[in-house]
Design a protein around this motif. Structure first.
Motif: not given
Length: 248
Positions: A161-171, A173-179, A204-211
């Motif tokens: 539902k919320y991994d727009k573009g199939n990035k393999g993770g969540l930014y 903004k994706d998390i806020l949409t999910m919540i 604590i677990a997002a990478d350097d690009k915020g994913l």
């Protein structure tokens, strides 16, 4: 495979999963996970699995996934989390003392009472791990069921539902949409808990690009992520200490 019908309906393997007249049902096509794991809708008592890791990680046979999620913080393995355990655990995985103290207030202020064996609250605000399933809140992804088991289908649904573009993770903004999408009516405790839990995980677990990688999400369900983060934090703090001592 998801297909669009002539009337705008969304279908997967002949099953209608979305209706054009109800747009919310067409957001995030449900996945057919049967080819990726056996019985994806069947709750796993002691394994947090994913489409990419259908066997999960090494897990004890006698601990539910929700119990495993908090076992890292139980340093003396007495089955009870005290406020100091939570503080030390959060600090070990990389949070500063202020956020670690805030986590203590939220977690023990909310979850201590429902985790007790009887009607009386614990004046020390402990959390009983054997009763951690009683602390499940609403407005969540339902990846844990009410017995503390893990439901792969629900965890995969988060990314469908919320991994727009199939990035393999969540930014974030994706998390806020999910919540927002998971909110149940009249459930401020659930809304707040979901916001704080996912925000802390992203911090604590997002990478350097915020994913926030999908595997990090899977690993936090069974708690293995916390051991990984603790090792990285210990190594980083040791390196800083060495560098500081050289300067002095």
């Amino acid at each position: 495979m998801a297909q669009n019908g002539s009337n705008g309906a969304l279908s997967t393997n002949g099953v209608t999963t979305g209706i054009a007249q109800v747009p919310t049902t067409t957001k995030g096509a449900p996945q057919n996970l049967d080819e990726k794991m056996p019985n994806p809708g069947l709750p796993r008592a002691n394994k947090a699995v994913s489409a990419e890791k259908p066997s999960g990680g090494p897990s004890p046979q006698d601990r539910t996934v929700l119990q495993q999620h908090v076992d890292f913080f139980d340093f003396d393995k007495d089955g009870i989390l005290y406020p100091q355990d939570t503080f030390n655990g959060f600090h070990k995985i990389g949070f500063n003392i202020f956020l670690s103290a805030f986590a203590v207030l939220v977690i023990h202020g909310t979850f201590s009472y429902p985790s007790q064996d009887g009607w009386f609250p614990d004046p020390f605000f402990s959390v009983k791990i054997n009763n951690i399933h009683k602390c499940k809140h609403g407005s969540d992804s339902e990846s844990y069921d009410t017995e503390g088991r893990f439901v792969p289908e629900k965890a995969e649904e988060v990314f469908a539902k919320y991994d727009k573009g199939n990035k393999g993770g969540l930014y974030y903004k994706d998390i806020l949409t999910m919540i927002n999408g998971n909110r149940n009516i009249f459930d401020p405790v659930g809304w707040t808990a979901e916001f704080l839990e996912w925000s802390a995980l992203w911090l604590i677990a997002a990478d350097d690009k915020g994913l926030l990688p999908k595997e990090a999400v899977r690993a936090q369900y069974d708690g293995s992520l916390f051991y990984q983060l603790a090792r990285k934090t210990e190594a980083r703090r040791a390196a800083v200490k060495r560098d500081t001592s050289k300067v002095q």
